[in-house]
Design a protein around this motif. Sequence first.
Motif, short mmCIF file in Angstrom:
data_model
loop_
_atom_site.label_atom_id
_atom_site.label_comp_id
_atom_site.label_asym_id
_atom_site.label_seq_id
_atom_site.Cartn_x
_atom_site.Cartn_y
_atom_site.Cartn_z
N THR A 438 9.43 -39.23 -11.35
CA THR A 438 7.90 -39.10 -10.96
C THR A 438 7.17 -38.89 -12.27
O THR A 438 7.61 -38.44 -12.95
N ILE A 439 5.88 -39.24 -11.99
CA ILE A 439 4.71 -39.12 -12.80
C ILE A 439 3.85 -38.15 -12.27
O ILE A 439 3.36 -38.35 -11.33
N GLU A 440 2.99 -37.18 -13.22
CA GLU A 440 2.23 -36.47 -12.60
C GLU A 440 0.74 -37.37 -12.87
O GLU A 440 0.70 -37.82 -14.05
N VAL A 441 -0.07 -37.43 -12.08
CA VAL A 441 -1.52 -37.99 -12.51
C VAL A 441 -2.52 -37.17 -11.84
O VAL A 441 -2.46 -36.28 -11.25
N ASP A 442 -3.86 -37.38 -12.63
CA ASP A 442 -5.00 -36.44 -12.29
C ASP A 442 -5.68 -37.20 -10.95
O ASP A 442 -6.07 -36.57 -10.13
N ASP A 443 -5.46 -38.29 -10.84
CA ASP A 443 -5.94 -39.11 -9.64
C ASP A 443 -4.95 -40.07 -8.93
O ASP A 443 -4.70 -40.75 -9.76
N ALA A 444 -4.89 -39.91 -7.69
CA ALA A 444 -3.75 -41.01 -6.90
C ALA A 444 -4.13 -42.26 -7.21
O ALA A 444 -3.04 -43.14 -7.13
N MET A 445 -5.46 -42.65 -7.55
CA MET A 445 -5.78 -44.01 -7.74
C MET A 445 -5.65 -44.57 -9.43
O MET A 445 -5.87 -45.65 -9.77
N ASP A 446 -5.11 -43.56 -10.22
CA ASP A 446 -4.87 -43.90 -11.48
C ASP A 446 -4.01 -45.02 -11.87
O ASP A 446 -4.20 -45.94 -12.82
#
Lengths: 457, 107
Positions: A438-446
């Motif tokens: 998994t990777i963390e993202v600031d925005d799900a649409m990134d």
Amino acid sequence: MRQKEQLRIICPNGHLGFACTKEESFYIGAETKPDYYCCDSGSDDIGPVPLGNDTCVSPRNWQVHDLELMLLAARKQNVPMIIGSSGDTGTNSRVDSYVEIIQELATKHRLKPFKLVYFYSELEKAFLIEKMDNGFAIEGLDGRDNLTMEELDATSRIVAVAGVHPFIKALEWGADVIIGGRSSDAAVFAAPALYHGFSEGLSYYMGKVLECASFCAEPYGAKESVIGTITNQDVKVTAMHPDQSCTIASVAGHAMYERSNPYYEAFAGGTLDMRECKYEQFDKKTTRITGPKFIPIDGKIKVKLEGSGFVGERYVGIVGVRDPYTIEHIDQVIEWARSQAKQQLKGQDYQLYYHIYGKNAVMGNLEPIKEIKSHELGIVVESLANTKELAKEAAIIGSRQIFYARLPEVKGTAGTAAFLFDEVLPVSPAFRWTLNHTIEVDDAMDLFDLYETIISA
Amino acid sequence: MKNKKLYELAKSVRSKNAGVDRITFDVIFNEKKNYELVKKSKVLSKQSVADLFGIDESQISDFVEFDPAFAIKFTIQREKPSGSFGDGDIFGCQQYPPLLDLVVKVE
């Protein structure tokens, strides 16, 4: 956001194109005029080869058949159609392929113009390299270590698994048809429910129960349609086929299908908590569910990554053994074949794997039955090497030397193997799953780029 | 003392990939009676499953008794990820048969 009192979604197939949708129950469902036609078209169940190799495991005409059924019904009714994980893997080329098919179908059937929104899920390795260089941890799932540069380097292709977000955005853009890259199977169905204002718990649960179509019904019969109905209080799921029903047993049983844990399921953005779920037989063909809850993630959204890496070229030989004495000494026979390969291919880098049907080909080391009881063995010899030439040579020796095995007491002195073919068979290269992370993202649409186009005949 | 095999008591016994690194097994009963009987008997436990498949108990990532579906479910770590070179069951769906002949005391 268009708030509704009730939303009905038809799901005709657990994996569009993998085996054709059964038409009878689909037409029965379409007759009831559902609000959405949704289907998931991919899986990581099919092994790492299609993703790594960027190929489909489903014939194109099967995909066309299944897309055509849905597209015609949805356009006739003028309701949206949503497809996730296009083309078995949801890679960019598969999304393009499905968009192409939709265009072909629109032309063939002279459909009135409609808006198609599509999104891609592939990730460039450079993107992850940069993240890791900046100290980002790409966390492993299911007991894997965090991603290392070596494993990333060994990777051929990566997809991010979309949650509901690109689908909801596509609906906000006014999509009539959505063709998605790799995405969570449940998200394809949860997205329209969320878009119309239903609770997260019920929406994600409905996604879960619908995504495999008639697998949530009994008696067992795949590729039949089911319809999910969501309100502000509950989810109901109904089997469309005349001989099938969604019972408490079949639906509750499905909640735990192909998942480690029947109580929790993780999505991009949170976890579905099913501990308080209550199941009720609503009518003969319908089960009603209440009580699922959604726990939003505390912190950044985590997106699942799937990655496949090239391992080597392969060839396959198929050999049968019928002599009971040879069967009894099959381990010695294999040892002989291996030793001959080692001699012939001295110093070269290759591997041989012997799948022995009749002994332990299906279960491998998990097989508790140690004694061979079969009068016949089927041996599939699988070779692996860096080049096709070496893989082929290794497969030939590995198979042919079963024929030449030297067993002192054998009666059959004209050869100890039955060749099915007089050649070894080329097969796709070997790949392996290098990413289950998994990777963390600031925005799900990134990670997901959305595009729109008008499809006209 | 009467014995029955698990396949005579369970409605469904199945296995399937739970992601690419794990295989999950479900033993599903028709009704409460047989479910409770098998639960109590401990014929299916982390230990018994580990012994049956010849693996270490640490390889069993989950073991759940799921009442709403009258089901016992456990999940094991794959030796190597699905579809790796040498894997004989890409979908993981033919690994359950050894469970069928497990013996359960019914009286």
